[in-house]
Write an enzyme that holds these catalytic residues in place. Structure first.
Site, PDB file in Angstrom:
ATOM      1  N   ASP A  86     -30.536   7.560  23.929  1.00 15.78           N
ATOM      2  CA  ASP A  86     -30.206   8.960  23.456  1.00 15.78           C
ATOM      3  C   ASP A  86     -31.572   9.863  23.661  1.00 15.78           C
ATOM      4  OD1 ASP A  86     -27.999   8.087  22.121  1.00 15.78           O
ATOM      5  OD2 ASP A  86     -28.779   7.248  20.348  1.00 15.78           O
ATOM      6  N   ASP A 140     -19.469   3.251  21.253  1.00 15.03           N
ATOM      7  CA  ASP A 140     -20.752   3.156  20.862  1.00 15.03           C
ATOM      8  C   ASP A 140     -20.927   1.839  19.977  1.00 15.03           C
ATOM      9  OD1 ASP A 140     -23.388   3.976  20.435  1.00 15.03           O
ATOM     10  OD2 ASP A 140     -22.935   6.132  20.098  1.00 15.03           O
TER      11      ASP A 140
END
Length: 722
Positions: free
Chosen positions: A521, A454
Site C-alpha cells: 500500500d 482485497d
C-alpha cells in the site's frame, strides 16, 4: 536386518538443464538424500552412503542419514518431517517399504512410502523441470489404521543443503514496508520462521534464499525455496552432524487441523525450489520462468499489461459519479487503458466501519447503478475494473445482521475486529454460495474485466461451525482457492488482482488463481525501490502492481519528482494512483510521456530476464532483456545523495565480454535539474549513443552521471557485434 545382510541400494536421478538431484533407495526404508546442486553428468554414480561413513563413538549401531522423510522416535534426532500420533499411540514412524512410480521418466515421480507398523502411507511427488531448473515437491499422508491419526506437522518438503552454505536471506516486514531483507548466518543453531496469521503475511514471507561463500547477485551457488501457500506456514534450517543442513518447509497446522479419520488423506502445499550457479539473479530467473509457466491467463496467454488507474488515493470513500467520470476522462487523455473503481461503491460504504458483505451498488452514491460509469469508461476506450473484499464482513452490514454465525468466531470468546471487520467462514457452503452469486451477478450485469480482490486483516478466533467447531485456518485458505476457481470458470475473461493490505498475500498458490499482486500500500517511490527488489527475487515484474502516486506520498509524506516516481513504477506493471484532474497541463503532458514510454517498453520488461544489482555511491539498478543480454533496458536509481566527488562507473556483469554494445540514454535527466556539470560523454550518450566493449562495461563499468538523489538514469544497451 543387519546392515551387512541388506540388499544393495538403487539410485534415482533427476536432471535439469543446470541442476540435478540424486536419491539413494535402500530397501525397506525411505530414500536417502544424496545430492541437490549443480548439474551432474547423466552417468554420475555414487557409492552407497553408509559404506562411506564410519560410525562414531557412543552412537546407535545403525547409521541414519537424512532421508526424504526423517521421522521421530526410531533413531533420527534432528527435526522430523512428520509428527503424528493416535491418541498417544503410534507416535514413532519409520518407512518399511518404498514404491517408485515414474510420471515422466527422468523428470517427475511419486515415492509411495508405507509404514506397516504405524499404518500410514506417505506419497511424495518430486518433479524437476528442465526448462526452469525448478524442483517442485508435495507430500500427502493417508491414515491406513483403524483409529484417528492426529498429524501435528507434515513437511511439504525436506531438502538437503551443502555444508558450505553460510547465510540465509529471508524477508520480514509490515504493512507499508514489505519484503525487508533479513540476512542470518547459518550455524549449529536452528534457524526457523513461523507464521500463524492465517494469510501469507507481511512479516514472514514463506520462502528464503541460502547462499554459499563468494556468491553475489551475478555468480556463485545459491539455493532458494518457497512454500506455495496462502495461510499459516513454517520453515526451518538445521545443521546436521555430517556437516550438511536440512531445510524443511510446510504448513503450520493449528490444533486439530491434521486430524485424519481412518482412510482420510491430507495433502500439503507445494514447495517450489531451485538452485543456480549464476547467483541471486540466476535463481530469480528460474523462479520467474516457473511462475510464468503456471499463470492461468484469460485466453491462455498474457496480453500486454494495460496501464491502469486505481481511484483509491484520488477519492478514498468519497465517490460521486460526476467526479469519478471526470477522472476517467482525464485518465483516458493521458493514455490510461484500464480504470479501476476502488472501495466505497457498495451499499452503506461511507467509511471502513460498514458495508462489507453487502455487494450491491449504493444507490445514494450511484442512483443509476454503476452501468453509466462503466459505459463511460468503455466509451473512452478503457476497460472497467472493480474493488471487492469478499472474504470479509462488517458487523454493521445487512449480511452480518442476517447471518452472524457466518463470521469466523469461537463460542464464548469476544469477536475481534480488524479494520472494523470480521472474516467470513467461506468454508461454510451457504456463505460461499452467497459470495459467488453476488459477485457473479456483478460480473454478468457490468462489463467488468478486472477485479481487485482485497483481504485486509489477519485471522483470529477462526473456528468453524458457528464457533463450536475445530480450527478453520486451513479450510479457509482452500475455500478461497475454490471460490476463485469457481468464479474464473464462470467468467474466464476476468483478470483478478490479489491484494491483502498491500503485500500480505503474495505466493505461488494464490497466483494459480490470480494474475497480479499489489506489492504494498506504500507507493512512495523510494520505499518501493527496496520493496520491489525483494519481491523480484521470486516473482516476475509483469504481475507486480506498481503505481505512480502523489507527491507528497500519502504513506510517508516524502516527495519525489514525477520522473523518479514513474521510472520506479514502470519496472513492474504500471498504474497510476492519483487525481489526474489536479495535475497542471505540464504535469499531465509529462505523465502521458511516461505512459507512452511504458507502452513502448513493456514487452521487454514483462517477457525478458531481469537482473538486479547495487553499485557504489547509493546506486541501485535493474535491467530487463533477452536471456543472452543482447538487448538490455537499464534503470539506475540514485537512492541517496552522492558521497563521492566522482561517481564510480557501474559494472554490468551479465554482458558478453566478447561483444560490443551501442549504449544510448533514453530519457534526459536535466528536466528535473538532476544532471550536474554534464560531461561530453553524456551529451553524446543522449544524442546518438556510444559504442562500448562488453568487457569494459562488465569489468570497469558504464560511466554514471553526477545526479541528485532520487533520480533515475535510463539507457539501452544493444549488442552490435559480433
Amino acid at each position: 536386518m543387519p546392515a551387512h545382510a541388506r540388499p544393495p541400494a538403487t539410485f534415482i536421478a533427476l536432471h535439469g538443464t543446470h541442476s540435478s538431484l540424486l536419491l539413494e533407495c535402500p530397501p525397506h526404508e525411505a530414500p536417502l538424500w544424496r545430492y541437490w546442486g549443480p548439474r551432474l553428468p547423466d552417468s554420475a554414480a555414487a557409492p552407497a552412503l553408509r559404506a562411506t561413513r564410519a560410525l562414531p563413538s557412543f552412537m546407535l549401531d545403525f547409521d541414519q542419514p537424512l532421508t526424504v522423510l526423517p521421522s521421530f522416535g526410531v533413531g533420527w534426532f534432528g527435526q522430523s518431517a512428520l509428527l503424528a500420533h493416535r491418541n498417544g499411540q503410534d507416535f514413532a514412524q519409520a518407512i518399511t517399504a518404498c514404491e517408485i512410480e515414474w510420471l515422466t521418466p527422468g523428470q517427475s515421480l511419486v515415492l509411495h512410502l508405507n509404514d506397516a507398523v504405524a499404518q500410514l502411507r506417505i506419497d511424495l511427488r518430486l518433479s524437476l523441470d528442465p526448462a526452469s531448473d525448478v524442483l517442485t515437491l508435495q507430500t500427502g499422508i493417508t491414515n491406513l489404521g483403524a483409529g484417528a491419526l492426529d498429524v501435528q506437522w507434515l513437511a511439504a518438503a525436506t531438502l538437503p543443503l551443502p555444508g558450505q552454505a553460510t547465510q540465509v536471506r529471508s524477508y520480514a516486514g509490515q504493512h507499508n514496508h514489505e519484503f525487508m531483507l533479513q540476512t542470518d548466518t547459518l550455524s549449529r543453531s536452528l534457524w526457523r520462521r513461523e507464521n500463524r496469521r492465517g494469510r501469507t503475511s507481511h512479516d514472514c514471507f514463506p520462502g528464503a534464499v541460502v547462499t554459499t561463500p563468494g556468491s553475489t547477485e551475478h555468480s556463485g551457488l545459491v539455493f532458494g525455496a518457497h512454500l506455495a501457500w496462502s495461510g499459516n506456514h513454517q520453515q526451518s534450517i538445521e545443521w546436521l552432524h555430517d556437516g550438511q543442513y536440512q531445510w524443511q518447509l510446510g504448513e503450520w497446522l493449528a490444533p486439530g487441523e491434521g486430524l485424519l479419520q481412518p482412510g482420510e488423506h491430507l495433502l500439503t502445499p507445494e514447495v517450489v525450489a531451485s538452485c543456480s550457479m549464476q547467483g541471486l539473479n540466476g535463481l530469480a530467473a528460474n523462479f520467474h520462468r516457473e511462475l510464468r509457466a503456471r499463470l492461468n491467463w484469460p485466453g491462455g496467454t498474457m496480453r500486454p499489461r494495460p496501464v491502469h488507474l486505481n481511484t483509491w488515493e484520488a477519492f478514498y470513500f468519497d465517490l460521486e459519479p460526476t467526479d469519478v467520470m471526470a477522472l476517467a476522462s482525464a485518465a483516458a487523455e493521458v493514455g490510461i487503458e484500464r480504470f479501476v473503481l476502488d472501495d466505497g461503491w457498495f451499499q452503506g460504504r461511507h467509511n471502513d466501519r460498514a458495508g462489507l458483505g453487502d455487494w450491491w451498488t449504493d444507490t445514494g452514491k450511484f442512483p443509476d447503478g454503476l452501468a453509466p460509469l462503466a459505459s463511460h469508461v468503455n466509451a473512452l476506450g478503457m476497460e472497467f475494473g472493480l474493488w471487492v473484499e469478499p472474504e470479509m464482513v462488517n458487523p454493521d452490514s445487512d449480511l452480518f445482521r442476517a447471518h452472524p454465525d457466518w463470521a469466523l468466531q469461537i463460542a464464548g470468546r469476544a469477536l475481534i475486529t480488524g479494520r472494523h471487520q470480521l472474516v467470513l467462514n467461506i468454508a461454510h457452503p451457504p456463505a460461499a454460495d452467497y459470495l459467488f452469486e453476488k459477485l457473479s451477478a456483478l460480473l454478468h450485469s457490468l462489463p467488468i474485466r478486472y477485479l481487485k480482490w482485497d483481504h485486509n486483516r489477519d485471522l483470529t478466533t477462526a473456528a468453524l461451525a458457528g464457533g463450536v467447531g475445530t480450527a478453520g485456518y486451513r479450510v479457509q485458505v482452500l475455500a478461497v482457492y475454490a471460490l476463485l476457481a469457481r468464479l474464473r470458470e464462470a467468467h474466464p475473461g476476468v483478470e483478478i488482482e490479489s491484494c491483502s493490505g498491500g503485500g500480505g498475500r503474495i505466493d505461488f498458490a494464490m497466483l494459480r488463481h490470480t494474475h497480479r499482486v499489489w506489492g504494498s500500500d506504500c507507493i512512495d517511490a523510494l520505499s518501493r525501490v527496496d520493496i520491489q527488489r525483494g519481491f523480484g527475487q521470486f516473482f516476475p515484474p509483469e504481475i507486480l502492481g506498481s503505481h505512480i502516486g502523489t507527491a507528497p506520498a500519502h504513506t510517508t509524506g516524502r516527495s519525489q519528482s514525477l520522473a523518479f516516481r514513474a521510472a520506479v513504477a514502470m519496472t513492474g506493471h504500471l498504474g497510476v494512483e492519483l487525481d489526474v484532474r489536479l495535475l497542471s497541463a505540464t504535469m499531465r503532458e509529462q505523465l502521458g510521456a511516461w505512459i507512452g514510454r511504458y507502452k513502448a517498453w513493456r514487452e521487454q520488461i514483462h517477457h525478458g530476464q531481469v537482473w538486479r544489482g547495487e553499485g557504489a555511491d547509493s546506486l541501485v539498478w535493474q535491467a530487463h532483456g533477452d536471456p543472452e543480454a543482447n538487448n538490455i533496458l537499464l534503470f539506475v536509481f540514485r537512492t541517496a545523495p552522492s558521497s563521492h566527488r566522482y561517481t564510480p562507473p557501474l559494472q554490468l556483469p551479465m554482458l558478453d565480454a566478447r561483444a560490443r554494445y551501442r549504449v544510448q540514454q533514453l530519457v534526459a535527466m536535466d528536466g528535473d535539474g538532476a544532471l550536474q556539470s554534464p560531461a561530453p560523454f553524456f551529451s553524446e550518450l543522449l544524442a546518438s549513443g556510444v559504442d562500448m566493449d562488453g568487457a569494459w562495461l562488465a569489468q570497469t563499468g558504464l560511466p554514471m552521471p553526477r545526479a541528485t538523489a532520487e533520480t533515475c538514469f535510463i539507457v539501452r544497451l544493444q549488442r552490435i557485434e559480433p
